[in-house]
Design an enzyme around this catalytic site. Structure first.
Site, mmCIF file in Angstrom:
data_model
loop_
_atom_site.group_PDB
_atom_site.id
_atom_site.type_symbol
_atom_site.label_atom_id
_atom_site.label_comp_id
_atom_site.label_asym_id
_atom_site.label_seq_id
_atom_site.Cartn_x
_atom_site.Cartn_y
_atom_site.Cartn_z
ATOM 1 N N HIS A 144 -7.686 2.991 37.739
ATOM 2 C CA HIS A 144 -6.218 3.121 37.651
ATOM 3 C C HIS A 144 -5.799 3.934 36.432
ATOM 4 O O HIS A 144 -5.413 3.372 35.411
ATOM 5 C CB HIS A 144 -5.614 1.719 37.607
ATOM 6 C CG HIS A 144 -4.142 1.678 37.367
ATOM 7 N ND1 HIS A 144 -3.259 2.577 37.923
ATOM 8 C CD2 HIS A 144 -3.387 0.819 36.624
ATOM 9 C CE1 HIS A 144 -2.026 2.291 37.519
ATOM 10 N NE2 HIS A 144 -2.084 1.234 36.736
ATOM 11 N N CYS A 153 2.889 2.545 35.529
ATOM 12 C CA CYS A 153 1.981 2.685 36.668
ATOM 13 C C CYS A 153 2.627 3.300 37.897
ATOM 14 O O CYS A 153 1.931 3.740 38.814
ATOM 15 C CB CYS A 153 1.401 1.321 37.032
ATOM 16 S SG CYS A 153 0.854 0.368 35.608
ATOM 17 N N CYS A 205 3.341 -1.971 41.360
ATOM 18 C CA CYS A 205 3.917 -2.701 40.229
ATOM 19 C C CYS A 205 3.715 -1.874 38.967
ATOM 20 O O CYS A 205 2.799 -1.051 38.885
ATOM 21 C CB CYS A 205 3.255 -4.067 40.077
ATOM 22 S SG CYS A 205 1.471 -3.984 39.747
#
Length: 425
Positions: A382, A91, A412
């Site tokens: 996302h 990510c 994160c």
């Protein structure tokens, strides 16, 4: 950057983020990357120009996507003499690509470059199991038809069962959501507080679209003009009706589809340069990347999978002589509402800050009104490798509109890591 010459962020662009298997189901990473880079080239008048490097990333990709950075650059309108590289850190990927480009600018290796990323969970690589792969390779190498047939001797139907990309951590076998459920229980994060944060994200993103904030940041693609995950009418009452998505049996699960990010397709990119290059080419500097940091936690032996940003931020603040409160606003990636709330609670915890972060006192509280002023991942979605560049482009424009200030970026990642940065104007 903290060391070397200043690194300017000139702006960014992205396509609308879309829920898995909707508008971009048949596009793939290359198509999304080309549209995004092409839009960035158009926005800054870069057609035919040679940049120092294009760094892109993708988490879920096909083997044919061997170097998305280079392939997308070749189709973007940039000079074909522009090199390209592809990176991956789950990510945090496109924040990492931005830091990669920034490091080369800071040390004088290049004058300007692009960092970004794309991801799709619609067009995923589906492969055969090892046994059938070995048969196919043996058959492909065989020189006679007889030898090709011999490669399939003993073939069994179960060998046709495909392998799908997994979302579980290889070391634990648990999904990110399951890990975050553990974190929520450890830090006593309530379901209500998670739902409140999720609703706020949707409302803030909707308001930002309504006032035209994203008019020059989001370009239409495949007939979509804004993130199709956005729910302007989201409410606490609606989210309260959803059942737990990960802990479905204990009766104590608090993470739902409403307070967790959905699987998403999308791409984003940012243009970075030296101050001198920006001035020579007539581009406004929106802000500078002051510093960045990466950290990891030992989630295999009990630490929270998504708690690494707490460590990275502490290390970066110390190096820069800053307090957690020395920021005008904060861009904290909302992988899950619980993850954000666990991070905030950890920074306020005297015990955690002393025992885990090695500090004399807690980092302290952040004003909730300063967190993600234009919404974030719970509302936008996302696409793993695209989130970092989305956040940086959003934060850079916010700093310009405020006339100056400082922003803390915190992301994160899977694998128990965190990537953070400081932006200043």
């Amino acid at each position: 950057m903290q060391h070397g010459r200043p690194v300017a962020i000139l702006g960014g662009v992205r396509i609308p983020f879309c829920r898995q298997n909707t508008a971009y189901a048949d596009v793939g990473n290359l198509g999304m990357s080309v549209r995004t880079l092409g839009a960035l080239v158009e926005k800054f008048g870069l057609h035919g120009q040679q940049l120092g490097e294009v760094a892109m990333g993708a988490v879920i990709k096909h083997s044919s996507d061997w170097n998305l950075g280079r392939e997308a650059a070749l189709s973007s309108g940039l000079s074909p003499l522009t090199p390209g590289i592809t990176l991956q850190r789950a990510c945090g990927t496109s924040l990492d690509t931005i830091v990669h480009i920034a490091g080369k600018i800071a040390t004088g290796q290049i004058e300007a470059g692009i960092g970004g990323g794309s991801d799709t969970t619609s067009d995923v690589p589906i492969v055969y199991g090892k046994a059938l792969r070995q048969r196919l390779l043996k058959a492909a190498a065989a020189k006679t038809f007889k030898d090709k047939l011999a490669a399939f001797k003993g073939f069994r139907l179960p060998e046709l069962k495909p392998d799908f990309p997994g979302v579980a951590e290889p070391r634990t076998g648990k999904s990110m959501g399951a890990h975050c459920e553990d974190m929520a229980k450890e830090w006593n994060i309530s379901r209500d507080s998670q739902d409140e944060l999720a609703v706020a994200s949707h409302h803030k993103l909707a308001a930002a679209y309504a006032r035209g904030f994203f008019d020059d940041l989001v370009v239409s693609f495949r007939g979509v003009n804004r993130d199709n995950i956005l729910r302007p009418d989201s409410s606490i009452e609606k989210l309260a009706t959803l059942k737990p998505a990960f802990d479905k049996t204990s009766g104590k699960g608090t993470l739902t589809a409403g307070n967790s990010t959905p699987l998403t397709d999308g791409a984003s990119a940012c243009l970075l340069a030296s101050d001198e290059w920006a001035a020579q080419h007539g581009h406004e500097v929106l802000c500078h990347l002051r510093d960045a940091q990466v950290a990891a936690v030992d989630f295999v032996h009990g630490e929270g999978l998504l708690m690494a940003p707490t460590v990275a931020v502490a290390e970066m603040l110390k190096r820069n002589g800053l307090a957690l409160q020395d920021f005008d606003f904060y861009e904290i990636h909302e992988a899950f509402a619980a993850q954000v709330l666990c991070t905030l609670r950890a920074w306020e915890s005297e015990e955690y800050c002393k025992t885990r972060l090695g500090l004399d006192a807690p980092l302290g509280r952040i004003d909730p009104a300063r967190i993600n002023p234009n919404g974030s991942s719970l509302a936008t979605g996302h696409p793993f490798a695209a989130t970092g560049a989305r956040i940086v482009a959003t934060a850079a424009k916010e700093l310009k509109q405020r006339g100056g200030g400082r922003c803390l970026v915190s992301i994160c990642t899977a694998g128990g890591m965190g990537v953070v940065a400081i932006l200043e104007r």
